[in-house]
Scaffold this active site. Structure first.
Site, PDB file in Angstrom:
ATOM      1  N   THR A   1      21.821  11.542  42.720  1.00  0.00           N
ATOM      2  CA  THR A   1      22.790  12.305  41.928  1.00  0.00           C
ATOM      3  C   THR A   1      22.578  11.931  40.461  1.00  0.00           C
ATOM      4  OG1 THR A   1      24.417  10.536  42.126  1.00  0.00           O
ATOM      5  CG2 THR A   1      24.501  12.268  43.791  1.00  0.00           C
TER       6      THR A   1
ATOM      7  N   GLU B   1      24.497  16.681  47.151  1.00  0.00           N
ATOM      8  CA  GLU B   1      24.899  16.250  48.489  1.00  0.00           C
ATOM      9  C   GLU B   1      24.891  17.398  49.501  1.00  0.00           C
ATOM     10  OE1 GLU B   1      26.324  15.345  45.672  1.00  0.00           O
ATOM     11  OE2 GLU B   1      27.131  13.316  45.732  1.00  0.00           O
TER      12      GLU B   1
ATOM     13  N   LYS C   1      45.555  18.166  32.196  1.00  0.00           N
ATOM     14  CA  LYS C   1      46.936  18.042  32.663  1.00  0.00           C
ATOM     15  C   LYS C   1      47.882  18.099  31.469  1.00  0.00           C
ATOM     16  CE  LYS C   1      45.146  15.318  36.322  1.00  0.00           C
ATOM     17  NZ  LYS C   1      44.046  14.570  35.716  1.00  0.00           N
TER      18      LYS C   1
ATOM     19  N   TRP D   1      48.621  21.861  35.519  1.00  0.00           N
ATOM     20  CA  TRP D   1      47.166  21.897  35.396  1.00  0.00           C
ATOM     21  C   TRP D   1      46.682  23.132  34.655  1.00  0.00           C
ATOM     22  CZ3 TRP D   1      45.181  20.489  40.966  1.00  0.00           C
ATOM     23  CH2 TRP D   1      45.500  19.156  41.228  1.00  0.00           C
TER      24      TRP D   1
END
Ligand code: AMP
Length: 546
Positions: free
Chosen positions: A185, A330, A438, A443
């Site tokens: 990654t 992944e 936030k 949100w």
């Protein structure tokens, strides 16, 4: 009762033997780092991969050993895919854009026995040698005439190895769950982690990727994977090309708009794939022209959100369909592709673009959910946002050599993305969970704001980050690069955004930059921008109208 079907393991080498038998004369075209265009056919790929498999045996490579590459998309890199994985070893494609410390870390962590590299990366190899604890074998991917002078230790030549070995080699049979390749990654948080693909996951992923509602590839296609093999195996496209017998065009190191456009034209590319930053360069190169890619039918855009304005440019100006896709290292990487369902085809343009702003439907094999804070599944109503979790036969179940890390949660892989899913099953990423803004306990989706900013013709690219605010905890700050020749200013852009979002989502300020900091896979480094502009709203008390 057990079915009475043959047990034939799904192995990567079978893609090559299939391509050799059924598409022997299909072309593979590569722009080499030496500067020229190289052409050969699937029959040559198969022969040279067998020679390289024999060379690996001579060099002492055994099943399970890791063999690394630092290389662009080119025919020698492709040969290594088959020679290494096909012989039972593990191909580790290193991302050369990682920091040298990270490259040294992953070479040690993966315990790579050999590192094959394109000449472009000689400086990395020279710097790396000094840092490695154990000596490794290094192979320059070139012919003897191009071998570099290096003072820093022994170096083998790729073409010498090919010439010295026979093309008679029988690909071994093995358990289909054997590891075939390894990708780390990009490590924006902590050290990179290794994702270890198997032969089985690679073949199943290729079947899924080739499907008509995924990348839709056939023997009549010419595929240009601009996305590098070191970025999750070029999204599986080289394997898919072998599976379906498509012509492959490999762009090497020349990823600028002019070089890509030239390759698309001369090779009559029908399908291409890459991250939005690459397509920005290509679209800027052909700006002012219409129908600049007459052969190209579709382009797959993923790795980061594809803005509506980018989709509109490809479709309206150039008649190229956009397939917005989502995935991750992944996931091998394919998770979803945004291809229309029948009832969406007749929608008005703006509604079709709204569908295409979504990352799309899961391809068969991938199962996904959005979940709330306690892991409870949330409704697919197109509005509720939750943590996106996935599972499937090409999703990682653990990281390589990280016994202390347990990534799965109740059998699901938490992607770290926040998303909504609509009743048609179209998923839309609203944020990485660490990037979500936030504000006053509510949100705000940074990607929704970026998409709207990008609709303004004066905006070339937009990034929105949450920065600390004394009253609201965080407020959105919009950072923008202007299109060439644009004199767009903050007031004009904020007026343009007004009314297209909830009022309290409107960014309080806009900063114009020449370029954004990009990570190793071409994504904007929001954490860098947050570090730099984290105090931008310090001392302010911006009004917020909910
Ligand atoms: P990587 O493992 O480097 O490929 O990064 C995977 C991450 O890239 C995902 O978890 C998403 O956050 C992001 N990503 C990939 N494709 C898209 C997309 N089409 N839109 C938005 N984000 C994306």
């Amino acid at each position: 009762m057990i079915g009475l079907m043959m047990q034939q393991p799904l192995l990567v080498a079978s893609l090559l033997t299939h391509a050799e038998r059924h598409h022997a004369s299909q072309e593979i075209v590569s722009r080499r780092v030496e500067g020229d265009i190289h052409r050969y056919r699937f029959a040559d790929l198969a022969r040279r991969s067998r020679r390289m498999a024999n060379a690996l045996v001579t060099l002492g490579i055994r099943p399970g050993d890791r063999v690394a590459t630092l290389a662009w998309n080119g025919y020698r890199h492709l040969e290594l895919n088959f020679a290494v994985s096909g012989s039972g070893a593990v191909l580790h494609t290193i991302n050369p854009r990682l920091h040298l410390d990270q490259i040294a870390y992953i070479v040690e962590h993966a315990d790579d026995r050999i590192i094959f590299f394109d000449l472009t990366f000689l400086p990395i190899i020279d710097a790396l040698r000094a840092r490695l604890v154990e000596p490794r074998l290094f192979v320059a991917m070139c012919d003897p005439e191009h071998m570099p002078e290096t003072q820093d230790g022994p170096l083998l030549c790729y073409e010498d190895l090919i010439d010295a070995h026979s093309d008679r080699y029988d690909w071994p049979s093995m358990d289909e769950n054997t590891a075939s390749s390894l990708c780390y990654t990009s490590g924006t948080t902590g050290q990179p982690k290794g994702v270890l693909y198997s032969h089985r996951s690679t073949i199943l992923h290729s079947y899924a990727g080739a499907l008509p509602d995924a990348f839709n590839c056939s023997a009549r296609d010419t595929i240009l994977p601009v996305v590098p093999m070191f970025h999750v195996n070029a999204w599986g496209l080289p394997f898919i090309a072998c599976m379906v017998g498509a012509k492959l065009v490999l762009p090497g190191a020349a990823l600028d708009g002019k070089s890509l456009h030239e390759l698309i034209q001369t090779e009559q590319v029908t399908v291409s794939a890459g991250v939005p930053t690459i397509w920005q360069g290509l679209l800027a190169h052909v700006s002012g022209r219409n129908n600049a890619f007459p052969s190209m039918k579709r382009t797959i855009i993923g790795g980061a959100a594809c803005s509506t304005s980018m989709a509109a440019q490809f479709q309206k100006l150039h008649n190229v369909d956009v397939l917005h896709a989502w995935g991750m290292t992944e996931l091998s990487p394919l998770g979803t592709v945004c291809s229309f369902k029948a009832h969406q085809l007749a929608l008005p343009d703006d509604e079709r673009y709204a569908v295409q702003a979504k990352q799309g439907r899961m391809v068969y094999g991938i199962d996904m959910q959005i979940v709330g804070p306690n892991g409870q599944p949330l409704p697919w109503d197109g509005e509720t946002v939750g943590d996106l979790v996935v599972r499937g036969p090409w999703v990682a179940s653990a990281y390589f050599n990280e016994p202390g890390l347990q990534p799965l949660c109740d059998g699901w892989f938490p992607t770290g993305d926040m998303a909504r899913i609509d009743s048609d099953g179209f998923m839309q990423i609203t944020d990485r969970s660490k990037d979500v803004i936030k504000s006053g306990g509510e949100w705000i989706s940074s990607i929704d704001i970026e998409n709207i900013a990008c609709l303004h013709p004066g905006v070339s690219s937009a990034t929105c980050i949450g920065v600390h605010h004394p009253k609201w905890d965080e407020r959105p700050l919009l950072l923008v690069t202007r299109s060439s020749g644009s004199t767009l200013d903050k007031d004009e852009l904020l007026t343009f955004i007004e009314g297209k979002l909830a009022r309290w989502w409107k960014p309080d300020d806009v900063i114009f930059l020449d370029a954004f900091p990009l990570g190793a896979t071409g994504k904007v480094l929001k954490n860098k921008l947050r570090e730099q502009y984290g105090d931008h709203y310090a001392g302010r008390d911006a009004p917020r109208q909910v």
